[in-house]
Design an enzyme around this catalytic site. Structure first.
Site, PDB file in Angstrom:
ATOM      1  N   VAL A 215     -22.775  15.709  -9.732  1.00 36.18           N
ATOM      2  CA  VAL A 215     -23.396  14.620  -8.978  1.00 36.18           C
ATOM      3  C   VAL A 215     -23.378  14.932  -7.489  1.00 36.18           C
ATOM      4  CG1 VAL A 215     -23.268  12.159  -8.417  1.00 36.18           C
ATOM      5  CG2 VAL A 215     -22.718  12.945 -10.734  1.00 36.18           C
ATOM      6  N   GLU A 216     -22.251  15.424  -7.016  1.00 34.03           N
ATOM      7  CA  GLU A 216     -22.079  15.632  -5.583  1.00 34.03           C
ATOM      8  C   GLU A 216     -22.911  16.787  -5.040  1.00 34.03           C
ATOM      9  OE1 GLU A 216     -20.715  14.024  -3.298  1.00 34.03           O
ATOM     10  OE2 GLU A 216     -19.435  12.568  -4.286  1.00 34.03           O
ATOM     11  N   SER A 217     -22.973  17.893  -5.765  1.00 32.00           N
ATOM     12  CA  SER A 217     -23.557  19.108  -5.183  1.00 32.00           C
ATOM     13  C   SER A 217     -24.283  20.002  -6.165  1.00 32.00           C
ATOM     14  CB  SER A 217     -22.442  19.935  -4.535  1.00 32.00           C
ATOM     15  OG  SER A 217     -21.526  20.386  -5.546  1.00 32.00           O
TER      16      SER A 217
END
Length: 478
Positions: A215-217
């Protein structure tokens, strides 16, 4: 991203996905090919969750989870979904820019066209919603096909002003698809997941949490957001320094394994304070204090109730959707073959750790490990450009990751290093600093040193224009 508040979604993630300007950039990202030496991705742990799982899938978030599953697994980075921010099942249009990639247009021309088209489409949808509001709940006039399509999205809504509310500026949003980037992230993740899962198991944490970087990266080791978050876990500098070394020579936020250890500690503390994983995970985006404030104001620990009823000034789209995104990422990654077919995962990271006894140059470290500079830099992404370029030394005590089997070579060769290649202190003259004086801006400081304002902003993890009198800035080489 660990402890930050903003209303843009995406480094796989948090930087690019929400803003239209960044949306345009994503549209020109090419489809990633097969990795050299890659291996087929196998069905992923963790195993499927049951009703007693600490990572529940609340019934009240099913609409949001489905939306993000489509973003991660169906729509590519050349498709943009125009949707309602509060009711994610209301998808007004999907703009497909894939044909432009084969049209001969330059990247800049495609980006400019996409940005204009997205804004025009949002205004077109807004105009249709306003017209439907004026026509009332039972329009007597003949509707166009597009008007009828949008009217059908509201067929079960009883609120008389529903169309008017949906036409508000903050209710119509553009979301770029992430299918190709997410698939690439699944492939890259196989390089790090064995060590990451071992870390979370040692900490007694659900190993599902190791999928949060999707999700983040999208497991982009070089991910760096415009507000200063870095690495696969997208730690902000201040939060990162609580758990890791973050300075001009070493930034462990960029090391997937070191930052995973930090993320495990951070998430564990979130859980200890907030008491549930849905809240602890949401706090990874919104901040621990912010979620504690939401619990207090709404009077419940139910994440669905908080998402729907809490209206804190910084609890915007990104924070409201963070847990649903995580659940969607878990499901898409678990069933990747249904979405992407065969994938080729990167080989697991095989390396050893050595402790550097003194300050040494990076080239010296390359020689004593009997490897090449590219391999060693790839294994040690925490080392800054100043270290790799020789302007700073590898710090004394740094735990370097070296190729498997190279630790013994390191010990022998390091012992034979001449004294003039080992140092007792860091190089200081290579780092230029500037203390901000009254009336100075990033632009005037940049002009003085012959560098760009953006370079100073990136090097110091600054928000745009945020410099203060007395602040010490590191000036990057120009």
């Amino acid at each position: 991203m660990a402890t930050r508040r903003w209303n843009q979604v995406g480094s796989c993630g948090r930087v690019q996905r929400g803003a239209v300007a960044c949306t345009a950039w994503l549209l020109v990202v090419g489809m990633l090919g097969t990795f050299l030496g890659a291996r087929p991705v196998r069905a992923a742990a963790p195993e499927g969750r049951n009703e007693s799982s600490p990572i529940p899938v609340p019934h009240g978030l099913q609409t949001q989870v489905k939306f993000w599953k489509d973003i991660f697994g169906t729509y590519s980075t050349r498709e943009v979904v125009i949707h309602d921010t509060e009711h994610l099942n209301r998808v007004y249009a999907v703009l497909d820019f894939r044909p432009l990639a084969e049209s001969g247009l330059s990247d800049g021309e495609i980006a400019a066209f996409a940005k204009t088209k997205v804004e025009r489409e949002k205004e077109r949808v807004r105009a249709i919603l306003m017209r439907l509001h004026q026509l009332g709940p039972h329009p007597s006039e003949e509707l166009t096909d597009e008007e009828r399509k949008i009217w059908a999205l509201f067929r079960n809504v009883k609120e008389p002003s529903a169309f008017l509310q949906a036409a508000a500026e903050d209710r119509i949003r553009a979301q770029t698809g992430l299918r190709d980037r997410f698939a690439a992230g699944v492939e890259v993740s196989r390089r790090y997941l064995p060590e990451m899962e071992a870390i979370f198991q040692r900490e007694g944490l659900p190993i599902e949490l190791t999928r949060l970087p999707l999700v983040e990266s999208c497991f982009n080791v070089r991910a760096y957001s415009k507000v200063g978050a870095a690495g696969i876990w997208q730690f902000m500098p201040g939060t990162g320094r609580l758990y890791m070394q973050v300075d001009g020579a070493v930034d462990e936020r960029r090391d997937p394994i070191a930052s995973t250890q930090a993320a495990a500690q951070h998430l564990k503390r979130n859980y200890e304070v907030l008491g549930s994983w849905p809240l602890a995970i949401t706090a990874y985006n919104h901040g621990r204090a912010g979620i504690a404030r939401a619990v207090s104001q709404v009077g419940t620990t139910d994440v669905v109730e908080i998402i729907h009823r809490y209206h804190g000034p910084t609890f915007k789209f990104a924070s409201r959707n963070f847990y649903a995104e995580f659940l969607a990422a878990l499901d898409v990654e678990r069933h990747f073959a249904d979405y992407f077919g065969d994938l080729h995962g990167h080989s697991p990271l095989r390396s050893e750790m050595v402790r550097v006894p003194d300050y040494v140059s990076f080239q010296t470290l390359v020689r004593v490990t009997d490897t090449d500079a590219g391999t060693l830099a790839d294994l040690n992404p925490a080392l800054s450009g100043e270290v790799l370029g020789g302007k700073l030394y590898v710090p004394k005590g740094y735990r370097a990751r070296v190729p498997e089997g190279a630790a013994d070579t390191f010990d022998v060769r390091y012992a034979s290093l001449p004294a003039h290649q080992k140092f007792s202190r860091q190089r200081a003259s290579s780092v230029l600093t500037h203390r901000v004086k009254r009336g100075q801006t990033l632009a005037t400081i940049a002009k003085r040193y012959g560098v760009t304002a953006a370079a100073i902003q990136r090097r110091n993890n600054l928000r745009k224009g945020q410099v203060r009198v007395g602040q010490s800035l590191i000036i990057p080489s120009g």
